[in-house]
Design a protein around this motif. Sequence first.
Motif, mmCIF file in Angstrom:
data_model
loop_
_atom_site.group_PDB
_atom_site.id
_atom_site.type_symbol
_atom_site.label_atom_id
_atom_site.label_comp_id
_atom_site.label_asym_id
_atom_site.label_seq_id
_atom_site.Cartn_x
_atom_site.Cartn_y
_atom_site.Cartn_z
ATOM 1 N N GLY A 32 1.018 -1.188 0.163
ATOM 2 C CA GLY A 32 -0.059 0.119 -0.019
ATOM 3 C C GLY A 32 0.952 1.146 -0.082
ATOM 4 O O GLY A 32 0.668 2.212 -0.786
ATOM 5 N N VAL A 33 1.903 1.278 0.723
ATOM 6 C CA VAL A 33 2.878 2.264 1.012
ATOM 7 C C VAL A 33 3.656 2.445 -0.483
ATOM 8 O O VAL A 33 3.474 3.704 -0.785
ATOM 9 C CB VAL A 33 3.811 2.197 1.849
ATOM 10 C CG1 VAL A 33 4.971 3.389 1.719
ATOM 11 C CG2 VAL A 33 3.248 2.212 3.461
ATOM 12 N N LEU A 34 4.160 1.570 -0.922
ATOM 13 C CA LEU A 34 4.542 1.797 -2.429
ATOM 14 C C LEU A 34 3.708 2.151 -3.399
ATOM 15 O O LEU A 34 3.905 2.982 -4.234
ATOM 16 C CB LEU A 34 5.110 0.276 -2.865
ATOM 17 C CG LEU A 34 6.168 -0.172 -2.004
ATOM 18 C CD1 LEU A 34 6.896 -1.498 -2.465
ATOM 19 C CD2 LEU A 34 7.597 0.865 -1.920
ATOM 20 N N VAL A 35 2.328 1.602 -3.611
ATOM 21 C CA VAL A 35 1.424 1.766 -4.531
ATOM 22 C C VAL A 35 1.129 3.501 -4.356
ATOM 23 O O VAL A 35 0.909 4.248 -5.149
ATOM 24 C CB VAL A 35 0.249 1.085 -4.307
ATOM 25 C CG1 VAL A 35 -0.964 1.775 -5.155
ATOM 26 C CG2 VAL A 35 0.501 -0.344 -4.943
ATOM 27 N N THR A 36 0.935 3.737 -3.039
ATOM 28 C CA THR A 36 0.515 5.327 -2.635
ATOM 29 C C THR A 36 1.640 6.311 -3.251
ATOM 30 O O THR A 36 1.420 7.214 -3.782
ATOM 31 C CB THR A 36 0.070 5.316 -1.397
ATOM 32 O OG1 THR A 36 -0.734 4.480 -0.921
ATOM 33 C CG2 THR A 36 -0.183 6.891 -0.866
ATOM 34 N N GLU A 149 4.625 16.740 1.309
ATOM 35 C CA GLU A 149 5.073 16.122 2.541
ATOM 36 C C GLU A 149 4.935 14.580 2.740
ATOM 37 O O GLU A 149 5.865 14.070 3.422
ATOM 38 C CB GLU A 149 4.140 16.908 3.463
ATOM 39 C CG GLU A 149 4.435 16.711 5.049
ATOM 40 C CD GLU A 149 5.930 17.098 5.547
ATOM 41 O OE1 GLU A 149 6.304 16.617 6.491
ATOM 42 O OE2 GLU A 149 6.310 18.075 4.857
ATOM 43 N N VAL A 150 3.922 14.258 2.000
ATOM 44 C CA VAL A 150 3.750 12.727 2.387
ATOM 45 C C VAL A 150 5.019 11.927 1.515
ATOM 46 O O VAL A 150 5.226 10.695 1.976
ATOM 47 C CB VAL A 150 2.473 12.304 1.550
ATOM 48 C CG1 VAL A 150 2.487 12.402 0.177
ATOM 49 C CG2 VAL A 150 2.098 10.853 2.126
ATOM 50 N N LEU A 151 5.477 12.638 0.564
ATOM 51 C CA LEU A 151 6.679 11.949 -0.026
ATOM 52 C C LEU A 151 7.980 12.341 0.764
ATOM 53 O O LEU A 151 8.884 11.603 0.621
ATOM 54 C CB LEU A 151 6.837 12.305 -1.528
ATOM 55 C CG LEU A 151 5.545 11.811 -2.635
ATOM 56 C CD1 LEU A 151 5.785 12.081 -3.815
ATOM 57 C CD2 LEU A 151 5.498 10.355 -2.308
ATOM 58 N N ALA A 152 8.128 13.542 1.073
ATOM 59 C CA ALA A 152 9.321 14.157 1.703
ATOM 60 C C ALA A 152 9.723 13.572 2.984
ATOM 61 O O ALA A 152 10.903 13.486 3.576
ATOM 62 C CB ALA A 152 9.110 15.601 1.792
ATOM 63 N N GLU A 157 4.517 5.875 5.969
ATOM 64 C CA GLU A 157 4.798 4.845 6.266
ATOM 65 C C GLU A 157 4.169 4.612 7.965
ATOM 66 O O GLU A 157 3.847 3.468 8.213
ATOM 67 C CB GLU A 157 6.377 4.581 6.412
ATOM 68 C CG GLU A 157 6.812 4.244 4.881
ATOM 69 C CD GLU A 157 7.104 5.678 4.167
ATOM 70 O OE1 GLU A 157 6.673 6.594 4.600
ATOM 71 O OE2 GLU A 157 7.807 5.583 3.067
ATOM 72 N N VAL A 158 4.399 5.713 8.678
ATOM 73 C CA VAL A 158 4.319 5.619 10.126
ATOM 74 C C VAL A 158 2.891 5.189 10.417
ATOM 75 O O VAL A 158 2.092 4.437 10.992
ATOM 76 C CB VAL A 158 4.504 6.958 10.849
ATOM 77 C CG1 VAL A 158 4.079 6.891 12.368
ATOM 78 C CG2 VAL A 158 6.168 6.914 10.779
ATOM 79 N N ALA A 162 1.040 1.823 11.545
ATOM 80 C CA ALA A 162 0.478 1.901 12.922
ATOM 81 C C ALA A 162 -1.042 1.407 12.772
ATOM 82 O O ALA A 162 -1.476 0.686 13.697
ATOM 83 C CB ALA A 162 0.291 3.487 13.364
ATOM 84 N N GLU A 163 -1.439 1.853 11.622
ATOM 85 C CA GLU A 163 -3.036 0.936 11.317
ATOM 86 C C GLU A 163 -2.820 -0.608 11.078
ATOM 87 O O GLU A 163 -3.705 -1.516 11.577
ATOM 88 C CB GLU A 163 -3.507 1.323 10.208
ATOM 89 C CG GLU A 163 -3.791 2.997 10.104
ATOM 90 C CD GLU A 163 -4.393 3.404 8.838
ATOM 91 O OE1 GLU A 163 -4.241 2.804 7.714
ATOM 92 O OE2 GLU A 163 -4.766 4.613 8.587
#
Length: 449
Positions: A32-36, A149-152, A157-158, A162-163
């Motif tokens: 999910g992180v990689l796809v996002t 910001e989500v990429l920087a 990931e956090v 966490a989820e």
Amino acid sequence: MAPWWARSLRGRVTLIATAVAALVLIPVGIAGVLVTRSVINASVFSETRDTAERIAYEMRGGALPMGAAIPVPRPTVDLIQVVGPDGQILGSSDAARTLPPLSDVRPTAKNRVVNTTSCLPTECVHLTAVRVSMFADSPIVYAGRSTPEVLASRTLEVIVFAEVAMLIGLTAWATWLVTGRALRPVATMRAELDAVHAGDLSNRVTQPQGDDEVAQLARSVNGTLARLERSAEQQRQFASDASHELRTPIAGLRAQLESAQLYPDDTDMRALVHSALRDTDRLEAIITDLLLLARIGSRVDVVRERVDLADLVRKELAVRSDKLPVRVDLADGVVVEGVRLQLARVLTNLLDNAQRHAEHTVCVTVAVEEPDTGLLAVENDGMEIAESDRERIFERFTRLDAARSRDSGGTGLGLAIARDVAMAHRGEIRVDDCRGGARFVLRLPLANQ
């Protein structure tokens, strides 16, 4: 040593469910992180490329004068620079006016569009470099924006992990609760089984509603307890009946010996010995039959062989001296697998029973009743057996009232032995209907060819 929760079934199930959830959710979270990140990257570069292509198009058409501030087509893509072949900034947007060149990447004639990232002294940017023309001195348009910001950062990931950790924890908690609820009837059954003892087998475990595995287990446990109770009751009844049957010849023998001791001169020793031997023979016959009943179906008699029923009948009749004639109707080739001595004992008991109750004749039949069943029938022309008594006569020490006067010499165990031998050979014995008299039928599975 394993912790307490890992030593219980509930804990092990929870541990397995947690491990499975982790094996599933962690890869899903990573994917999910990689796809996002990939989707956001593609979206950002799409915006920067569109902006750079538009500025290059306007420059080729002469609609964009050099030296003036370059208007921003997209508010989000506010960093625009046009750089000449010598690295000189020919024009820029207001946001990029004070910045050094956004990048040193120069697209070629074959690859005129390049997406890249660059970190400036103040921030990192996502940008697209587009070559304005195919000529060697073509300027380069750079259009970019601050990296989201989500990429920087590692915020995405956090949040995702966490989820994932929360979901794994919820899975463990839910599994612990559901497993505890599912195993609660099992704990109840265990406590109820602990309360059952040999002196009282009438208790039963609580059977849950439904038809799941726990309910089926409860039914099996109750069925086992019912069979144990029935077996214990039969053993008590058998012990009582055996004691009664053994007491009679022992009491007679004792009375004769005490009489001889008190009146030795009036005792006929020949008659005393004859009577004592008769009672001893009866005791020996009862004990022998009791021992045979205990051995039937045990590992002591596991040696089995192929037995031809017709041959068994012929050999048995050849060594008998019966008072009434025996007619036979024997089909050859009816072969079963079993213990020959036990099957011979069944035939002997049925013939002895028939001879005691027949009026004129006894008939023995051997045949194939079904493709996989052999039949051995012994029939006599004596009194018929009432249908209500046809099951009871196979119980131990059972004699019908009408036959007691004629059933001399028997131990009361012959038909019980026949039934146990039939069951040990995966067959059955019962009384079938016939015209006048009684017909005992032994059915056994045929041996494999």
